[in-house]
Design an enzyme around this catalytic site. Structure first.
Site, PDB file in Angstrom:
ATOM      1  CB  SER A  19     -30.377  58.412  15.239  1.00 25.70           C
ATOM      2  OG  SER A  19     -28.863  59.034  15.223  1.00 25.70           O
ATOM      3  CB  THR A  64     -25.328  60.706   9.155  1.00 25.48           C
ATOM      4  OG1 THR A  64     -23.855  60.350   9.262  1.00 25.48           O
ATOM      5  CG2 THR A  64     -25.883  59.446   8.454  1.00 25.48           C
ATOM      6  CE  LYS A  68     -22.963  64.812   9.365  1.00 26.86           C
ATOM      7  NZ  LYS A  68     -21.587  64.636  10.747  1.00 26.86           N
ATOM      8  CG  ASN A  89     -26.031  67.789  12.691  1.00 28.86           C
ATOM      9  OD1 ASN A  89     -26.520  69.034  12.931  1.00 28.86           O
ATOM     10  ND2 ASN A  89     -25.785  67.120  13.588  1.00 28.86           N
ATOM     11  CG  ASP A 104     -22.807  66.459  14.439  1.00 32.76           C
ATOM     12  OD1 ASP A 104     -23.214  65.961  15.009  1.00 32.76           O
ATOM     13  OD2 ASP A 104     -22.406  67.033  12.996  1.00 32.76           O
ATOM     14  CB  ALA A 129      -8.783  70.331   8.076  1.00 34.96           C
ATOM     15  N   GLY A 249     -16.594  58.947  21.833  1.00 34.19           N
ATOM     16  CA  GLY A 249     -17.421  60.105  20.978  1.00 34.19           C
ATOM     17  C   GLY A 249     -18.483  59.515  20.857  1.00 34.19           C
TER      18      GLY A 249
END
Ligand code: NDP
Length: 280
Positions: A19, A64, A68, A89, A104, A129, A249
């Site tokens: 980042s 992160t 979170k 986030n 996200d 999940a 991703g």
């Protein structure tokens, strides 16, 4: 000259995060003065570290793993979507108040749209999940998906997800055991891999992919894996062998960052520059 925009990321560990490069290179390309730091803090040090940065009027930050959820108690406001997802986030300072968002969820949707994958009216199967799966459910429901089935290995985790998100989503939402995947795969238009099973470091990556009935998916289905280390995960490799559309991703990582960048700076994010920084 005005002070640089000051940003950062709280995580533990956080040395691997790209980042800082992504946001600083975007700012350079636009001629904005911006500094983005890494704040590596253990869970029991988070409250103090966040307060220190709030006192120093930091302009915004990312959060992160593993902070979170904990960050939600340490800021002034949390958006309804982030509240429903149960994870923040991105935090932005607005009129002196720190407001928590979840980028996200829209980040995943934008990465799919960019890849030309239809999201409206999609029949989605989400694997896992945890927090990433919850973000996927809220993001895809908000983007018009028709039905979403969450498959996970612990039924109670799936039940908890559907119960807590029932009021938030406008589509059909159900949970089922991972062992019943074939039935749900047969009619899916989009498979979202949101477990941590495919991470490079996870010894279960290959057996997990091998256990999935990828052959049951329709030939025009798309498969996205939220994990981006490796870029081509074991699940994407199997989907590619079948000739399905695959999305890694990195697109989600890029777009969650781009949404945050715009929130913090007010500038349209230079996506190509940010993508190049992630690929370095
Ligand atoms: P969590 O730890 O909250 O949840 C992980 C989920 O994966 C749980 O449901 C867990 O089940 C399940 N799981 C793990 N291993 C297996 C396995 N072998 N078989 C079946 N299920 C398994 O993680 P997150 O939801 O926060 O994140 C998941 C992944 O998404 C991360 O690895 C991260 O890399 C990625 N991610 C990517 C983003 C991006 O920008 N591209 C953004 C956010 C996340 P159980 O609880 O039973 O272990």
């Amino acid at each position: 000259m005005s002070d640089p925009i000051r940003l950062g990321i709280f995580g533990w560990p956080v040395a691997h995060s790209k980042s800082p490069q992504m946001h600083e290179s975007a700012a350079r390309a636009l001629g904005i003065a911006l500094r983005y730091e890494r704040f590596e803090v253990a869970p029991d040090e988070l409250a103090e570290a966040v307060q220190r940065e709030h006192d120093a009027t930091i302009d915004g930050y990312n959060v992160t793993v593993p902070h979170k959820e904990a960050i939600m108690q340490l800021i002034d406001e949390v958006t309804p979507a982030a509240q429903a997802i149960g994870a923040v986030n991105t935090v932005a300072r607005v009129d002196g108040r720190y407001v928590g968002h979840n980028t996200d969820a829209p980040g995943l949707v934008r990465s799919l749209q960019e890849a030309g994958v239809p999201v409206a009216e999609a029949r989605v199967v989400v694997l896992g999940a945890g927090g990433a799966a919850r973000a996927a459910v809220v993001g895809l429901s908000n983007a018009g998906a028709d039905e979403i089935t969450v498959l996970c290995r612990r039924p109670e985790q799936g039940e908890a997800l559907t119960q807590s998100l029932a009021a938030e989503v406008s589509c059909t939402l159900e949970a089922a055991p991972l062992s019943e995947a074939s039935w749900y795969f047969e009619t899916a238009t989009l498979l979202v891999q949101a477990t941590s099973a495919t991470l490079q470091s996870n010894p279960s990556a290959l057996p997990f992919a091998a256990s999935l009935p990828i052959d049951a998916l329709p030939g025009d289905a798309a498969v996205v894996d939220m994990v981006y280390r490796p870029l081509k995960t074991s699940v994407l490799a199997r989907a590619e062998e079948r000739g399905l559309t695959i999305i890694d991703g990195l697109g989600m990582l890029l777009h969650q960052g781009a949404i945050a960048f715009e929130m913090w700076t007010g500038f349209e994010p230079p996506l190509d520059v940010m993508r190049a920084a992630l690929n370095e």
